[in-house]
Design a protein around this motif. Structure first.
Motif, short mmCIF file in Angstrom:
data_model
loop_
_atom_site.label_atom_id
_atom_site.label_comp_id
_atom_site.label_asym_id
_atom_site.label_seq_id
_atom_site.Cartn_x
_atom_site.Cartn_y
_atom_site.Cartn_z
N GLY A 371 -0.13 -1.28 -1.37
CA GLY A 371 0.56 -0.40 -2.12
C GLY A 371 0.52 -1.14 -3.70
O GLY A 371 -0.15 0.08 -4.94
N LEU A 372 1.16 -2.08 -4.05
CA LEU A 372 0.39 -2.69 -5.71
C LEU A 372 -1.00 -2.41 -6.32
O LEU A 372 -0.73 -1.52 -7.01
CB LEU A 372 0.89 -3.73 -5.53
N VAL A 373 -1.46 -2.39 -4.83
CA VAL A 373 -3.10 -2.57 -5.55
C VAL A 373 -3.50 -1.25 -6.18
O VAL A 373 -4.00 -0.40 -6.39
CB VAL A 373 -4.26 -3.55 -3.87
N THR A 374 -2.87 -0.10 -4.20
CA THR A 374 -3.06 1.75 -4.88
C THR A 374 -2.69 2.08 -5.99
O THR A 374 -3.44 2.47 -6.60
CB THR A 374 -2.61 1.94 -4.12
N VAL A 375 -1.36 1.28 -6.40
CA VAL A 375 -0.81 2.12 -7.76
C VAL A 375 -1.81 1.01 -9.03
O VAL A 375 -2.48 2.20 -9.83
CB VAL A 375 0.39 0.66 -8.39
N ALA A 376 -2.19 0.10 -8.97
CA ALA A 376 -3.38 0.26 -9.92
C ALA A 376 -4.88 0.42 -9.74
O ALA A 376 -4.76 0.78 -11.10
CB ALA A 376 -3.56 -2.10 -9.69
N THR A 377 -5.28 0.54 -8.44
CA THR A 377 -6.29 1.54 -8.67
C THR A 377 -6.74 2.87 -9.05
O THR A 377 -7.05 3.30 -9.53
CB THR A 377 -6.49 1.89 -7.18
#
Length: 451
Positions: A371-377
């Motif tokens: 989820g955090l990687v998705t937000v950063a993306t």
């Protein structure tokens, strides 16, 4: 025109990665293969398979030995197993010994155990470096009722300390490796104006100091496990390699040899790849995937931090600030592809069922990381779209999204640190059923065959 093309080519992500990374990648591959060939296979995390006597039941005769059996070799210190009588207090025993290739840890009472209930507290060090501890209860005597519901515990000792130490290691790698990558990008994309002051230096010293603090903390954590010399165990050896590498990198950073410091930190990336859960699941492939994943994530985070520092100093030169962000966007895309691809491979190797994602602590931590990687993306894509606008300030229009992206990525590193300390979902093929019980008025159980 030729000069502009050469400048654009120099700012291409391939050129940036080639400039800082081809030696690093070669070193990672060679060192990974060497360590995998020479080191003993590791398991993902120890699982308690059986206890002797059987937990929760009483034996008819006093046991000659008390033991715990794991699915992988473990190391144990002189005080790793402590036996206490629930009514009589500590029991005098010999020191712990191992058998079954290190999978079984045994202590032997120095005198026959009187009738009553006993608790064994055990503390061992796993091959991945985590100190695991737990307890189990058993009884002695035919007059006792069975207690199959007696509490048997297993937990990773000092989990918050391990997570914090590994986050410092990952953050240190990001500031050092990513800082060097970001500095190279700035040199190739920006003709630094004199009126903007000095070019920001990569935060290699800060990063190596953070990594040294984290690796030193891990060494202290392993020493608390009381399992003998650090160099005699796989996790101790890897922890010493990381601490030594960060110490050497600090020395290089003090003399402003940032490139040398980044090269030395290759040893840390390899050690983390060898230590990680993936090395147990896929041997050399797992080591390589883990090392590449960590290196790409570290460069992604650290390069963004350095580029942001440079952009904030280019407030008076929006054209160059835009060119710098454009160059970083290309580099970040390449790194994102590597991080995503290796992350998918890692998840497939470790998570064997969809239920493990939501039914285990490891799976839930992995979902948080995703989820955090998705937000950063999403933040990176937003910044990229705003960067395409022909007008507007880069500092006010793009930098805020990049700042939040860097914060999200720092939290990703924290989630990654938690994943290294949590036990991955157990492999059903490795689970062993407990020994069968013998029916009797006291619910007593015999020793398992073969033990």
């Amino acid at each position: 025109m030729d000069e502009e093309r050469r400048g654009a080519a120099a700012g291409h992500p391939g050129a940036i990665l080639a400039g800082i990374g081809w030696r690093l990648c070669l070193a990672v591959v060679m060192a990974s293969l060497w360590l995998v060939v020479t080191a003993a296979p590791a398991s993902a995390h120890p699982t308690l398979l059986a206890t002797v006597p059987t937990a929760g039941y009483a034996t008819r005769e006093p046991p000659r030995e008390v033991a715990v059996v794991f699915d992988e070799p473990v190391s144990v210190g002189s005080a790793g197993l402590v036996l206490r009588g629930q009514a009589r207090g500590p029991v005098r025993t010999g020191g712990p010994t191992t058998s079954e290739g290190g999978r079984k840890v045994v202590i032997r009472p120095l005198a026959s155990l009187p009738e009553g209930w006993y608790t064994l507290r055990w503390r061992v060090t796993a091959q991945d470096g985590d100190v695991v501890e737990g307890t189990f209860v058993f009884g002695v005597g035919t007059g006792l009722s069975a207690r199959p519901d007696a509490e048997t515990t297993t937990e990773t000792s000092g989990l918050p300390v391990v997570v914090l130490a590994r986050w410092l290691i990952f953050a240190g790698l990001a500031l050092a490796l990513g800082g060097v990558a970001g500095a190279r990008l700035v040199r190739r994309r920006v003709r630094w104006p004199v009126h903007q002051g000095d070019v920001p230096r990569p935060m290699v010293l800060l990063g190596t100091l953070a990594g040294l603090a984290g690796s030193t903390g891990l060494v202290g954590y392993l020493l608390s496990g009381d399992h003998g010399s650090l160099l005699d165990s796989r996790p101790g050896l890897l922890a010493m390699i990381e601490m030594t590498a960060f110490g050497a990198a600090v020395t290089a950073a003090l003399v402003r040899a940032a490139g040398l410091a980044a090269s030395v930190l290759t040893a840390v990336i390899v050690a983390e790849g060898v230590r990680g859960h993936l090395s147990a699941e896929a041997s050399s492939l797992g080591v390589l995937v883990g090392a590449v994943h960590l290196a790409a994530a570290a460069i992604w985070v650290g390069a963004l931090v350095h580029v942001l520092r440079a952009v904030l100093r280019l407030r008076g030169d929006p054209a160059q600030a835009r060119a710098l962000f454009t160059g970083y966007a290309r580099l970040a895309l390449a790194l994102w592809l590597v991080v995503t691809a290796t992350g998918v491979v890692a998840a497939v190797l470790v998570i064997e069922s969809a239920s493990a994602l939501t039914g285990t602590g490891y799976g839930r931590a992995l979902l948080v990381k995703i989820g955090l990687v998705t937000v950063a993306t999403a933040l990176a894509l937003t910044a990229r779209l705003r960067l395409r606008r022909p007008t507007g300030s880069v500092v006010t229009g793009v930098a805020p999204f990049a700042r939040v992206e860097s914060a999200a990525l720092a939290t990703v590193l924290a989630a990654a640190a938690a994943l290294t300390a949590l036990s991955p979902p157990p492999d059903p093929a490795r689970q062993v059923a407990p020994p069968p019980l013998v029916a009797g008025p006291s619910g007593s159980a015999p020793w398992p065959d073969g033990y």
